[in-house]
Design an enzyme around this catalytic site. Structure first.
Site, PDB file in Angstrom:
ATOM      1  N   SER A 230      18.392   8.165  -2.411  1.00  0.00           N
ATOM      2  CA  SER A 230      17.911   7.783  -3.496  1.00  0.00           C
ATOM      3  C   SER A 230      16.358   7.402  -3.415  1.00  0.00           C
ATOM      4  O   SER A 230      15.737   7.294  -2.260  1.00  0.00           O
ATOM      5  CB  SER A 230      18.740   6.507  -3.812  1.00  0.00           C
ATOM      6  OG  SER A 230      18.351   5.314  -3.069  1.00  0.00           O
ATOM      7  N   ASP A 231      15.676   7.370  -4.539  1.00  0.00           N
ATOM      8  CA  ASP A 231      14.506   6.635  -4.720  1.00  0.00           C
ATOM      9  C   ASP A 231      14.877   5.075  -4.040  1.00  0.00           C
ATOM     10  O   ASP A 231      15.858   4.673  -4.505  1.00  0.00           O
ATOM     11  CB  ASP A 231      13.663   6.829  -5.855  1.00  0.00           C
ATOM     12  CG  ASP A 231      12.185   6.528  -5.780  1.00  0.00           C
ATOM     13  OD1 ASP A 231      11.566   5.874  -4.953  1.00  0.00           O
ATOM     14  OD2 ASP A 231      11.423   7.069  -6.726  1.00  0.00           O
ATOM     15  N   TRP A 232      13.877   4.426  -3.712  1.00  0.00           N
ATOM     16  CA  TRP A 232      13.856   3.086  -3.168  1.00  0.00           C
ATOM     17  C   TRP A 232      14.339   2.230  -4.386  1.00  0.00           C
ATOM     18  O   TRP A 232      13.433   1.748  -5.392  1.00  0.00           O
ATOM     19  CB  TRP A 232      12.666   2.642  -2.452  1.00  0.00           C
ATOM     20  CG  TRP A 232      12.665   2.950  -0.961  1.00  0.00           C
ATOM     21  CD1 TRP A 232      12.567   1.900   0.031  1.00  0.00           C
ATOM     22  CD2 TRP A 232      12.918   4.107  -0.454  1.00  0.00           C
ATOM     23  NE1 TRP A 232      12.726   2.857   1.235  1.00  0.00           N
ATOM     24  CE2 TRP A 232      12.936   3.962   1.076  1.00  0.00           C
ATOM     25  CE3 TRP A 232      13.549   5.347  -0.825  1.00  0.00           C
ATOM     26  CZ2 TRP A 232      13.244   5.103   2.036  1.00  0.00           C
ATOM     27  CZ3 TRP A 232      13.583   6.515   0.027  1.00  0.00           C
ATOM     28  CH2 TRP A 232      13.432   6.320   1.523  1.00  0.00           C
ATOM     29  N   GLY A 233      15.725   1.796  -4.637  1.00  0.00           N
ATOM     30  CA  GLY A 233      16.037   1.087  -5.369  1.00  0.00           C
ATOM     31  C   GLY A 233      16.629   1.596  -6.623  1.00  0.00           C
ATOM     32  O   GLY A 233      17.131   1.148  -7.661  1.00  0.00           O
ATOM     33  N   ALA A 234      16.913   2.904  -6.566  1.00  0.00           N
ATOM     34  CA  ALA A 234      17.199   3.837  -7.901  1.00  0.00           C
ATOM     35  C   ALA A 234      18.738   3.683  -7.929  1.00  0.00           C
ATOM     36  O   ALA A 234      19.117   4.126  -9.188  1.00  0.00           O
ATOM     37  CB  ALA A 234      16.919   5.178  -7.512  1.00  0.00           C
TER      38      ALA A 234
END
Length: 717
Positions: A230-234
């Protein structure tokens, strides 16, 4: 695979859960009792980012985090040369391994849909074919170093405005013709070991929740067996994201145990809400990635060690950066002949961008560069000591705090926009006028004026889209004033995407453009100005005359322009940009001739149906490189298609007064489009025009070809 299955079978549920979420800002948890290490990740589209503490956004190991800064994605695409992408990939991979990384979060390959996207500099082009062919070369060279790429951002992350919530509504045809082909090439041809799912929504679902993108397309249609990070916090949900196809849940906060794939996942599996079998599949993919980079398994004893900042790297980057500089206009001003200078020659270098360093800024692409050749340094170095060089800042940067880099921005990056434009107050205006007057006075008393401007890290940055297509900081006004006192002023513009040059383009006699061009970029620019390097870069994006001409003006997620992105729109609807896709001049002159089209019948290239060849002649007295572009135009009236579509390109070096023959092999994919009814790419029987030119507007040769039957194909690249 049996060994990996056995290894997973020995893990406790808690240990398996530790593999699928962040246990530090840039790592997951390993299983030490079984010899399974953590995956160590790093940002890195333009170089390996500095290290952070596990549990806070504070830098560590600062004394050994300085690295090489490679050209941006847009700069690489400006070279129109897969070998340049390969060199940059090799350096990125070797330095990532040298810094102890297993996964480098790069490259970025989202399409330049709108010139306002603040993150365009990380990406490559408005064209999926150009992007796809370059990224395959870059991926393969990174991964040769026992480091995994993580290709981003899958998918439709084409703006930073409201990037966490924007809901993209795009047709299936545009999805498969414009926004997915480069990703498909990355995983099917480049064999990317991991891919990053983006923040945005797609048809109502967050991409991390989209089983259509992550499972139906990525896993089933493309047979992808790599890891989805995942993108960071996605990741916003546990069950939906986990079952949709996201493998590793990474974030920006320090509460690792409460990430969606941490305790919430553990509880959901224990309660029977989520099957542990799905977790096992993800663990096997993660172990396979560790095996692929030789961190575990039979190859671990021979894993490459890498290195960084080797002096030979800087020479490679200088040569690569030289191929990325684009000469947009030249009325016999360039190259400058420094042999004609003497100690009375006065050169004025004007513009804040001439001395501003850009590596440390721009969001997650920021790095600590070992050094950075600014344009001013490059010009002074190449011009030598027999001339007098003076500098004037020229324009006032009114958002100085945003133009560099803030190492603490990321902790709050999911809560609010990172940067905002300022209003021009009376105080700012007074400073603008003062600096402009100083620059004009210097230009009046100088023999040669070189202006260096464009964008800085307040505009080419993550988390923030530009609010205007125009040059910031009253640069148009300044450039016009400089041209008033010295009509031969050389204009150099740096920007991560297309920008408005209309106010002065007709008057200026020499204009150079490049995107952020790495640590050697300032020297590369100077070598072009003084003729040590013959420019060969070409635009990977169109430069419209005004933002009103852009087909993709909406930043609300409504992709109403469909397949008509960039030059596909300008060519089809006869909207003439200021500088077109593929435009770029040289100090050499080239003629095209002797176009031949033969039915190949698979003799020279597997699956090819036509062999297209021509001759390019360098009619000048200087060796140069030319990029020939091949476009396809269908004659069929239905379905509606763009007037031109890039389907091949070749960059070749040709000695002075010499010729070189080039060939293209066209497979059915070159003629294909996405048919929403059959849910596949198809090429229809019928007549097509094959065009070869120096840009999409500068077509030199054309021929008709006939497809004798329909074809169904797997991909467009």
């Amino acid at each position: 695979m049996d060994k990996l299955n056995e290894l997973v079978s020995l893990m406790t549920l808690e240990e398996k859960v530790g593999l699928v979420h962040g246990a530090g800002l840039f790592r997951n948890e390993g299983v030490s009792r079984l010899g399974v290490p953590s995956l160590i990740m790093s940002d890195g589209p333009m170089g390996v980012r500095f290290d952070f503490e596990d549990g806070c956004w504070m830098r560590k190991n600062e004394e050994r985090c300085s690295v090489s800064w490679i050209p941006s994605g847009t700069a690489i695409a400006s070279s129109w040369k897969p070998e340049v992408a390969g060199v940059c990939g090799q350096i990125l991979g070797e330095e990532a391994r040298g810094r102890g990384k297993d996964v480098i979060l790069a490259p970025g390959i989202n399409i330049h849909r709108t010139p306002l996207c603040g993150r365009n500099f990380e990406y490559m082009s408005e064209d999926p074919y150009l992007t796809g062919t370059l990224v395959v070369e870059q991926i393969q060279n990174v991964q040769e170093n026992d480091v995994a790429v993580c290709v981003k951002h899958f998918a439709l992350n084409n703006q930073e405005k409201e990037r966490l919530e924007v809901d993209v509504n795009v047709s299936e045809r545009a999805l498969f013709e414009i926004y997915l082909p480069a990703f498909q090439a990355a995983v099917t041809q480049g064999n990317a070991y991991s891919i990053m799912c983006s923040y945005n929504r797609f048809r109502g679902d967050y991409v991390s929740d989209s089983s259509y993108l992550l499972t139906d397309i990525l896993r089933k249609k493309w047979n992808y067996d790599g890891v989805v990070i995942s993108d960071w916090g996605a990741v916003r949900s546990t069950k939906k994201s986990f079952e949709a196809g996201t493998d590793i849940d990474m974030g920006v906060s320090y509460d690792f145990d409460n990430y969606p794939f941490a305790k919430p996942l553990l509880e959901a599996i224990k309660s029977g809400e989520i099957s542990e079998d799905i977790l096992d599949e993800k663990c096997i993919r993660i172990l396979k990635l560790l095996e692929r980079v030789n961190k575990i398994g039979d190859g671990s004893s021979e894993r490459k060690r890498g290195s960084y900042n080797h002096p030979s790297t800087h020479e490679k980057l200088l040569r690569a950066s030289g191929e990325c500089v684009v000469l947009l206009k030249n009325e016999d001003i360039l190259p400058l002949n420094k042999n004609s200078f003497d100690n009375t020659t006065k050169i004025a270098v004007i513009g804040d961008a001439a001395t501003r360093k850009l590596a440390h800024g721009g969001g997650s692409s920021e790095i600590d560069a070992l050094f950075e050749f600014t344009p001013m340094m490059g010009i002074a170095s190449v011009a030598g000591g027999n001339v007098a060089i003076s500098y004037a800042k020229g324009y006032y940067v009114d958002n100085e705090e945003n133009a560099g880099g803030d190492v603490n921005w990321q902790a709050e990056s999911l809560d609010a926009p990172l940067k905002k434009d300022k209003s021009v107050t009376d105080e700012i205006r007074a400073k603008q006028i003062e600096l402009m007057n100083e620059a004009v006075a210097l230009a009046k008393e100088s023999d040669i004026v070189i202006y260096v401007g464009g964008l800085n890290r307040a505009h080419d940055t993550e988390g923030f889209d530009r609010t205007s297509y125009d040059l910031p900081y009253n640069q148009d006004e300044l450039i016009i004033a400089l041209l008033d006192v010295n009509p031969d002023t050389i204009i150099c513009i740096n920007s991560g995407s297309a920008i408005n040059l209309s106010s002065f383009a007709d008057r200026a006699k020499a204009i150079l453009w490049n995107s952020m061009n790495g640590m050697m970029g300032g020297l590369a620019l100077a070598e072009v100005i003084f003729g040590k390097t013959n420019p060969s870069g070409k635009l990977p994006v169109s430069f419209p005359r005004s933002f009103d001409d852009c087909p993709s003006k909406s930043l609300d997620g409504n992709y109403s322009e469909g397949i008509y992105v960039g030059y596909r729109y300008y060519e089809t609807f006869d909207v003439k940009p200021l500088f077109c896709f593929g435009h770029g001049l040289s100090y050499s002159k080239f003629n095209y001739s002797d176009l031949k089209v033969l039915e190949d019948d698979d003799k020279d290239c597997s699956n090819a149906i036509f062999k297209v060849s021509c001759t390019i002649e360098n009619t000048s007295n200087i060796c140069g490189q030319e990029t020939a572009m091949l476009f396809i135009s269908p004659e069929n009236k239905l379905p509606k298609r763009p007037k031109l579509e890039l389907k091949g390109y070749k960059k070749v070096e040709i000695e002075s007064n010499s010729t070189k023959d080039i060939s293209f092999f066209l497979t059915p994919a070159a003629f294909a489009y996405y048919d929403e009814k059959i849910k596949s790419y198809r090429a229809d029987a019928g007549e097509y025009t094959v065009s070869i030119g120096a840009s999409c507007e500068d077509i030199r040769l054309t021929a008709k070809v006939v497809l004798k039957k329909d074809y169904t194909v797997f991909s467009l690249i």
